[in-house]
Scaffold this motif. Structure first.
Motif: not given
Length: 291
Positions: A203, A206-207, A157, A172
């Motif tokens: 971000v 996806s995280h 990240l 990410w």
């Protein structure tokens, strides 16, 4: 694997034309290209009409959709997901240039790693360091947990690899170019509270996915693209800066709760220090020029 390409766009006719040309020469053809348009005029619609026959000749369906809701890249992506027919959904910004084998290399990763949920290509121009200040910026961003380019083969990240020699796991995905299996969207969508440019929506999406399914997101150096990062058409740049601050705080809170607030202010300290250093350098340069 059937691939649907989803492209949200806003006032990017010239960039989108170039991307269309890239998609037409891909070695692995998508089944459809879906344009979700936030542009107030008809320029993008007319462009799609111009290119529809060229796509049809390759058995690719070019779909034009006007976003009927509030302008938002996140909303546009979700609209594209709802319309898509493919097994693999490829999200692209309209200002990217794809190498001809981009989709083919993405599909290779899904075949070699059946457990993969998402795969992103590698933005080859993002790792180019411009000057000493750029190098210093990376150091500061690493200390203050902001975005920086890690030396090699790491994509945690807030990191992006300045060089990449193999397919690796990542934490990410860059919204400029990434793919996901359709099944991902049975439980997760892009956050529609993020409007207009939807800063950091990639971000956040996806995280959150990574936290649920660690070890199932990948980046490959063989699916190459260039992100031109074309200037964005904003009515009020000061409003944009304010919105980016608000959205960064919102995303960090969504991801990390109260720890996200602490991280937000820690990042702000780093940003202020970098701005101060940049101002000092500009002042020194100005003095030298006058001399």
């Amino acid at each position: 694997m059937k691939v649907s390409v989803i492209i949200p766009t806003y006032n990017r006719e010239r960039d989108l034309r170039e991307l269309f040309e890239n998609l037409l020469v891909q070695t692995y053809k998508p089944v459809e290209v879906i344009i979700v348009d936030d542009t107030p005029g008809n320029e993008i619609d007319n462009l799609c009409r111009e290119y529809r026959q060229k796509f049809n000749e390759l058995n690719i369906n070019l779909v034009y959709l006007r976003n009927p809701r509030e302008r938002s890249a996140a909303i546009a992506r979700n609209i594209g997901v709802e319309r898509a027919q493919g097994d693999i959904l490829l999200f692209l910004d309209s200002d990217v240039i794809l190498f001809n084998n981009y989709i083919e290399e993405i599909i290779k990763v899904f075949k070699e790693k059946p457990h993969a949920l998402c795969v992103q290509g590698y933005i080859v121009n993002i790792g180019i360091k411009k000057d000493k200040l750029d190098f210093l910026r990376d150091i500061f961003n690493r200390i203050f947990h902001s975005y920086y380019r890690y030396p090699k083969d790491s994509c945690k990240l807030f990191e992006y690899p300045s060089s990449l020699s193999k397919v690796i796991e990542c934490e990410w995905l860059s919204g400029a170019n990434f793919t996901c299996k359709r099944e991902v969207f049975n439980e997760l969508k892009f956050d529609e509270n993020l409007k207009k440019y939807s800063y950091m929506e990639d971000v956040l999406f996806s995280h959150m996915l990574y936290k649920r399914y660690p070890g199932r997101l990948f980046i490959t150096p063989y699916a190459k693209c260039i992100h031109k990062a074309s200037p964005k058409d904003y009515e009020d740049k000061e409003e944009l800066k304010k919105q980016m601050q608000e959205y960064r705080k919102y995303v960090l809170m969504k991801l990390f709760g109260s720890r996200g607030i602490l991280l937000y202010y820690w990042q702000n300290i780093g940003i202020m220090l970098l701005n101060l250093i940049s101002s000092i350098k500009r002042a020194k340069t100005s003095i030298k020029v006058r001399i």
